[in-house]
Design a protein around this motif. Structure first.
Motif, PDB file in Angstrom:
ATOM      1  N   MET A 179       0.849  -1.172   0.000  1.00 51.58           N
ATOM      2  CA  MET A 179       0.000   0.000   0.000  1.00 51.58           C
ATOM      3  C   MET A 179       0.892   1.231   0.000  1.00 51.58           C
ATOM      4  SD  MET A 179      -3.080   0.638   2.589  1.00 51.58           S
ATOM      5  CE  MET A 179      -3.725   2.244   2.829  1.00 51.58           C
ATOM      6  N   ALA A 180       0.587   2.187  -0.829  1.00 53.79           N
ATOM      7  CA  ALA A 180       1.415   3.392  -0.960  1.00 53.79           C
ATOM      8  C   ALA A 180       1.176   4.330   0.222  1.00 53.79           C
ATOM      9  CB  ALA A 180       1.081   4.096  -2.266  1.00 53.79           C
ATOM     10  N   ASP A 181       2.233   5.046   0.603  1.00 54.59           N
ATOM     11  CA  ASP A 181       2.105   6.037   1.665  1.00 54.59           C
ATOM     12  C   ASP A 181       1.388   7.258   1.118  1.00 54.59           C
ATOM     13  OD1 ASP A 181       3.447   4.470   3.458  1.00 54.59           O
ATOM     14  OD2 ASP A 181       5.413   5.307   2.953  1.00 54.59           O
ATOM     15  N   SER A 182       0.380   7.700   1.839  1.00 50.56           N
ATOM     16  CA  SER A 182      -0.330   8.897   1.400  1.00 50.56           C
ATOM     17  C   SER A 182       0.341  10.129   1.991  1.00 50.56           C
ATOM     18  CB  SER A 182      -1.795   8.839   1.829  1.00 50.56           C
ATOM     19  OG  SER A 182      -1.873   8.818   3.232  1.00 50.56           O
ATOM     20  N   ALA A 183       0.169  11.253   1.327  1.00 54.38           N
ATOM     21  CA  ALA A 183       0.796  12.497   1.781  1.00 54.38           C
ATOM     22  C   ALA A 183       0.193  12.950   3.108  1.00 54.38           C
ATOM     23  CB  ALA A 183       0.641  13.571   0.729  1.00 54.38           C
ATOM     24  N   ILE A 184      -1.081  12.704   3.302  1.00 53.01           N
ATOM     25  CA  ILE A 184      -1.758  13.069   4.545  1.00 53.01           C
ATOM     26  C   ILE A 184      -2.229  11.789   5.213  1.00 53.01           C
ATOM     27  CG2 ILE A 184      -3.665  14.319   5.566  1.00 53.01           C
ATOM     28  CD1 ILE A 184      -3.632  16.166   3.162  1.00 53.01           C
ATOM     29  N   SER A 185      -1.622  11.458   6.325  1.00 51.99           N
ATOM     30  CA  SER A 185      -2.012  10.234   7.013  1.00 51.99           C
ATOM     31  C   SER A 185      -3.114  10.533   8.024  1.00 51.99           C
ATOM     32  CB  SER A 185      -0.812   9.626   7.727  1.00 51.99           C
ATOM     33  OG  SER A 185      -0.414  10.452   8.795  1.00 51.99           O
ATOM     34  N   VAL A 186      -3.758   9.492   8.476  1.00 48.77           N
ATOM     35  CA  VAL A 186      -4.821   9.629   9.456  1.00 48.77           C
ATOM     36  C   VAL A 186      -4.256  10.159  10.768  1.00 48.77           C
ATOM     37  CG1 VAL A 186      -6.554   8.352  10.765  1.00 48.77           C
ATOM     38  CG2 VAL A 186      -6.164   7.810   8.369  1.00 48.77           C
ATOM     39  N   ASP A 187      -3.041   9.742  11.111  1.00 48.79           N
ATOM     40  CA  ASP A 187      -2.429  10.219  12.350  1.00 48.79           C
ATOM     41  C   ASP A 187      -2.168  11.723  12.301  1.00 48.79           C
ATOM     42  OD1 ASP A 187      -2.430   7.709  13.503  1.00 48.79           O
ATOM     43  OD2 ASP A 187      -0.455   7.213  12.660  1.00 48.79           O
ATOM     44  N   LYS A 188      -1.753  12.217  11.138  1.00 46.00           N
ATOM     45  CA  LYS A 188      -1.534  13.664  10.994  1.00 46.00           C
ATOM     46  C   LYS A 188      -2.849  14.420  11.116  1.00 46.00           C
ATOM     47  CE  LYS A 188       2.618  13.582   8.156  1.00 46.00           C
ATOM     48  NZ  LYS A 188       3.200  13.935   6.850  1.00 46.00           N
ATOM     49  N   LEU A 189      -3.910  13.876  10.531  1.00 42.44           N
ATOM     50  CA  LEU A 189      -5.221  14.523  10.641  1.00 42.44           C
ATOM     51  C   LEU A 189      -5.715  14.534  12.082  1.00 42.44           C
ATOM     52  CD1 LEU A 189      -7.054  13.210   7.472  1.00 42.44           C
ATOM     53  CD2 LEU A 189      -6.267  15.527   7.914  1.00 42.44           C
ATOM     54  N   LYS A 190      -5.523  13.423  12.792  1.00 39.86           N
ATOM     55  CA  LYS A 190      -5.927  13.356  14.198  1.00 39.86           C
ATOM     56  C   LYS A 190      -5.134  14.344  15.042  1.00 39.86           C
ATOM     57  CE  LYS A 190      -7.491   8.568  14.382  1.00 39.86           C
ATOM     58  NZ  LYS A 190      -7.236   7.244  14.961  1.00 39.86           N
ATOM     59  N   ALA A 191      -3.842  14.461  14.785  1.00 36.44           N
ATOM     60  CA  ALA A 191      -3.005  15.404  15.531  1.00 36.44           C
ATOM     61  C   ALA A 191      -3.432  16.838  15.253  1.00 36.44           C
ATOM     62  CB  ALA A 191      -1.540  15.207  15.178  1.00 36.44           C
ATOM     63  N   PHE A 192      -3.745  17.137  14.001  1.00 36.44           N
ATOM     64  CA  PHE A 192      -4.209  18.480  13.658  1.00 36.44           C
ATOM     65  C   PHE A 192      -5.531  18.779  14.347  1.00 36.44           C
ATOM     66  CE2 PHE A 192      -6.701  21.298  10.908  1.00 36.44           C
ATOM     67  CZ  PHE A 192      -5.910  22.422  10.979  1.00 36.44           C
ATOM     68  N   TRP A 193      -6.462  17.819  14.338  1.00 31.05           N
ATOM     69  CA  TRP A 193      -7.769  18.005  14.986  1.00 31.05           C
ATOM     70  C   TRP A 193      -7.591  18.262  16.479  1.00 31.05           C
ATOM     71  CZ3 TRP A 193     -12.612  19.034  13.869  1.00 31.05           C
ATOM     72  CH2 TRP A 193     -13.583  18.806  14.815  1.00 31.05           C
ATOM     73  N   ARG A 194      -6.747  17.462  17.124  1.00 31.29           N
ATOM     74  CA  ARG A 194      -6.509  17.647  18.556  1.00 31.29           C
ATOM     75  C   ARG A 194      -5.888  19.009  18.850  1.00 31.29           C
ATOM     76  NH1 ARG A 194      -3.873  12.521  18.433  1.00 31.29           N
ATOM     77  NH2 ARG A 194      -5.486  10.952  18.426  1.00 31.29           N
ATOM     78  N   SER A 195      -4.967  19.452  17.996  1.00 27.75           N
ATOM     79  CA  SER A 195      -4.305  20.728  18.243  1.00 27.75           C
ATOM     80  C   SER A 195      -5.271  21.896  18.061  1.00 27.75           C
ATOM     81  CB  SER A 195      -3.112  20.902  17.305  1.00 27.75           C
ATOM     82  OG  SER A 195      -3.530  21.141  15.977  1.00 27.75           O
ATOM     83  N   GLN A 196      -6.280  21.740  17.222  1.00 27.76           N
ATOM     84  CA  GLN A 196      -7.206  22.839  16.984  1.00 27.76           C
ATOM     85  C   GLN A 196      -8.371  22.840  17.971  1.00 27.76           C
ATOM     86  OE1 GLN A 196      -6.701  25.379  14.735  1.00 27.76           O
ATOM     87  NE2 GLN A 196      -4.731  24.356  14.604  1.00 27.76           N
ATOM     88  N   VAL A 197      -8.800  21.673  18.405  1.00 29.30           N
ATOM     89  CA  VAL A 197      -9.992  21.587  19.257  1.00 29.30           C
ATOM     90  C   VAL A 197      -9.643  21.576  20.739  1.00 29.30           C
ATOM     91  CG1 VAL A 197     -11.952  20.121  19.862  1.00 29.30           C
ATOM     92  CG2 VAL A 197     -11.345  20.467  17.471  1.00 29.30           C
ATOM     93  N   HIS A 198      -8.618  20.846  21.117  1.00 33.32           N
ATOM     94  CA  HIS A 198      -8.332  20.674  22.532  1.00 33.32           C
ATOM     95  C   HIS A 198      -7.416  21.741  23.114  1.00 33.32           C
ATOM     96  CE1 HIS A 198     -10.535  16.979  22.624  1.00 33.32           C
ATOM     97  NE2 HIS A 198      -9.850  16.509  21.598  1.00 33.32           N
ATOM     98  N   ASP A 199      -6.827  22.584  22.293  1.00 36.17           N
ATOM     99  CA  ASP A 199      -6.014  23.693  22.778  1.00 36.17           C
ATOM    100  C   ASP A 199      -6.930  24.902  22.945  1.00 36.17           C
ATOM    101  OD1 ASP A 199      -3.983  25.376  23.496  1.00 36.17           O
ATOM    102  OD2 ASP A 199      -3.193  25.628  21.464  1.00 36.17           O
TER     103      ASP A 199
END
Length: 54
Positions: free
Chosen positions: A1-21
């Protein structure tokens, strides 16, 4: 499976940084309110602008 430019972990980290901060959440809420007010005023003027004409 090819690596995608935007991984699910990056999206989760971005969501946490925007909502929980607290600083980012306060800024995002101000931004959302401003965008909602802008969109609402456009809708209002498009629907009822002819009634406001002098």
């Amino acid at each position: 499976m090819a690596d995608s430019a935007i991984s699910v972990d990056k999206l989760k980290a971005f969501w946490r940084s925007q909502v929980h901060d607290d600083e980012n959440w306060a800024f995002n809420m101000k931004l959302l309110r401003a965008a909602g007010l802008f969109a609402g005023s456009i809708f209002l003027m498009r629907q009822y602008g002819d009634l406001m004409a002098v």
